[in-house]
Design an enzyme around this catalytic site. Structure first.
Site, PDB file in Angstrom:
ATOM      1  N   ASP A 206     -11.890   0.784   6.553  1.00 32.06           N
ATOM      2  CA  ASP A 206     -11.656   1.176   7.954  1.00 32.06           C
ATOM      3  C   ASP A 206     -10.554   2.221   8.108  1.00 32.06           C
ATOM      4  OD1 ASP A 206      -9.339  -0.330   7.692  1.00 32.06           O
ATOM      5  OD2 ASP A 206      -9.724  -1.636   9.416  1.00 32.06           O
TER       6      ASP A 206
ATOM      7  N   ASN B 127       0.882  -1.174   0.000  1.00 27.76           N
ATOM      8  CA  ASN B 127       0.000   0.000   0.000  1.00 27.76           C
ATOM      9  C   ASN B 127       0.918   1.222   0.000  1.00 27.76           C
ATOM     10  OD1 ASN B 127       0.431   1.103   2.751  1.00 27.76           O
ATOM     11  ND2 ASN B 127      -0.439  -0.843   3.435  1.00 27.76           N
TER      12      ASN B 127
ATOM     13  N   ARG C  89      -0.002 -11.653   2.190  1.00 27.40           N
ATOM     14  CA  ARG C  89      -0.769 -11.903   3.422  1.00 27.40           C
ATOM     15  C   ARG C  89      -1.622 -13.177   3.371  1.00 27.40           C
ATOM     16  NH1 ARG C  89      -3.371  -6.909   6.339  1.00 27.40           N
ATOM     17  NH2 ARG C  89      -3.363  -8.540   7.936  1.00 27.40           N
TER      18      ARG C  89
ATOM     19  N   HIS D 295      -8.534   0.441   2.485  1.00 26.04           N
ATOM     20  CA  HIS D 295      -9.540  -0.359   3.195  1.00 26.04           C
ATOM     21  C   HIS D 295     -10.554   0.628   3.753  1.00 26.04           C
ATOM     22  CE1 HIS D 295      -6.492  -3.805   4.201  1.00 26.04           C
ATOM     23  NE2 HIS D 295      -7.337  -4.255   3.293  1.00 26.04           N
TER      24      HIS D 295
ATOM     25  N   CYS E 191      -7.192  -1.327  12.834  1.00 28.02           N
ATOM     26  CA  CYS E 191      -6.634  -2.426  12.030  1.00 28.02           C
ATOM     27  C   CYS E 191      -6.031  -3.513  12.909  1.00 28.02           C
ATOM     28  CB  CYS E 191      -5.507  -1.940  11.128  1.00 28.02           C
ATOM     29  SG  CYS E 191      -5.938  -0.667   9.991  1.00 28.02           S
TER      30      CYS E 191
ATOM     31  N   ASN F 221      -8.146  -7.775   9.351  1.00 29.94           N
ATOM     32  CA  ASN F 221      -8.253  -8.399   8.035  1.00 29.94           C
ATOM     33  C   ASN F 221      -8.471  -9.911   8.082  1.00 29.94           C
ATOM     34  OD1 ASN F 221      -5.863  -6.003   7.451  1.00 29.94           O
ATOM     35  ND2 ASN F 221      -7.784  -5.940   6.328  1.00 29.94           N
TER      36      ASN F 221
ATOM     37  N   ARG G  74      -8.561  -3.560  -2.552  1.00 36.22           N
ATOM     38  CA  ARG G  74      -8.288  -4.916  -2.051  1.00 36.22           C
ATOM     39  C   ARG G  74      -9.518  -5.822  -2.228  1.00 36.22           C
ATOM     40  NH1 ARG G  74      -4.167  -5.234   1.704  1.00 36.22           N
ATOM     41  NH2 ARG G  74      -2.520  -3.775   1.253  1.00 36.22           N
TER      42      ARG G  74
END
Ligand code: ARG
Length: 265
Positions: A168, A18, A86, A166, A259, A67, A137
């Protein structure tokens, strides 16, 4: 309230997935551990019960439990990461959810629709309305095809700024009626749709960049990153108790307070 966290034992900046991340700007791992310990303590002091999923070596972002998945109507909607860096986290999260007794409804290789979904990082409940983000994403298709989500109660939001990749990072419901947000993170069309569903309190850009929207709401307590005086004042006016936590090491990774947590009830 129950919250899932993961100790940042292997946290660092080892790749760039990112715009916040630069491998030139490594984490200070000692500071990161202190910041996480403090956040953990503050969240508990707000009355939340924290569960811990053990961290796994070579998965530096596993501390971002937001996530892992989404708890929705008592079941876990497991993440299907877009970023390959990830994907390795998923079996660890899944094993933890199973062991903790949660029903996981879209296990890899079973009924998963293969579209990308990065968990509660991209799906936030305000009462029974689910605000979901896509554009960087998670994929719109994921939400559209998920038959276990209530489509009548879903507000699909298109993210427009790669720094807010994201939902959030730029939107945070305070309760079923109100949320804080950074409007420029969304397309015009999505901004309008969101405003039709919830009262929106704008965060100034300088604080949005400090991840002001990446806040953990525990009843009347709001845990925000340090360096966000304006939203702190606004939240006070709305009757909230604000706890500022320094999370700068995690901002280097494109994450902050929220997060590092996932709601488990
Ligand atoms: N470095 C992590 C990533 O890019 C940060 C994740 C932040 N999580 C979140 N829910 N916004 O995936």
């Amino acid at each position: 309230m129950k919250i899932l966290m993961c100790r940042p034992d292997y946290f660092d900046i080892e790749y760039e997935i990112n715009p916040w991340m630069s491998i030139q700007r490594k984490a200070n791992t000692k500071k990161a551990a202190e910041q996480w310990n403090n956040l953990h303590k503050v969240i508990q002091s707000c009355g939340a019960h924290v569960e811990l999923v053990p961290p796994a070596r070579s998965l530096p972002d596993m501390c971002f439990t937001a996530n892992a998945g989404l708890l929705y109507k008592g079941r876990i909607v497991l993440a299907n990461f877009k970023v390959i860096e990830r994907k390795g986290e998923v079996p660890y999260y899944e094993a933890w959810f199973q062991k903790a007794g949660f029903k996981v409804i879209n296990r890899p290789g079973y009924d998963q629709n293969n579209a990308f979904f990065e968990g509660a990082g991209d799906a936030l409940l305000a009462g029974d309305q689910l605000f979901v983000g896509y554009g960087f994403r998670s994929e719109r298709k994921f939400y559209e095809e998920a038959d276990y989500l209530d489509h009548k109660k879903m507000v699909i939001c298109e993210l427009a700024d790669p720094y807010y990749y994201h939902i959030d990072t730029c939107f945070c419901p305070l309760n079923e009626k109100q949320a804080i947000w950074c409007p420029k993170a969304f397309t015009k069309e999505s901004q309008k749709r969101m405003a039709d569903h919830i009262e929106l309190i704008e965060v100034v850009e300088s604080e949005a960049k400090r991840f002001a929207c990446n806040a953990v709401v525990i009843n009347k307590n709001v845990v925000v990153p340090s360096g966000c005086p304006q939203i702190t004042e606004t939240l006070h006016k709305h009757g909230y108790i604000v706890h500022a936590c320094e999370v700068d090491e995690y901002i280097k990774s494109g994450g902050a307070c929220k997060c590092l947590t996932m709601k488990l009830d």
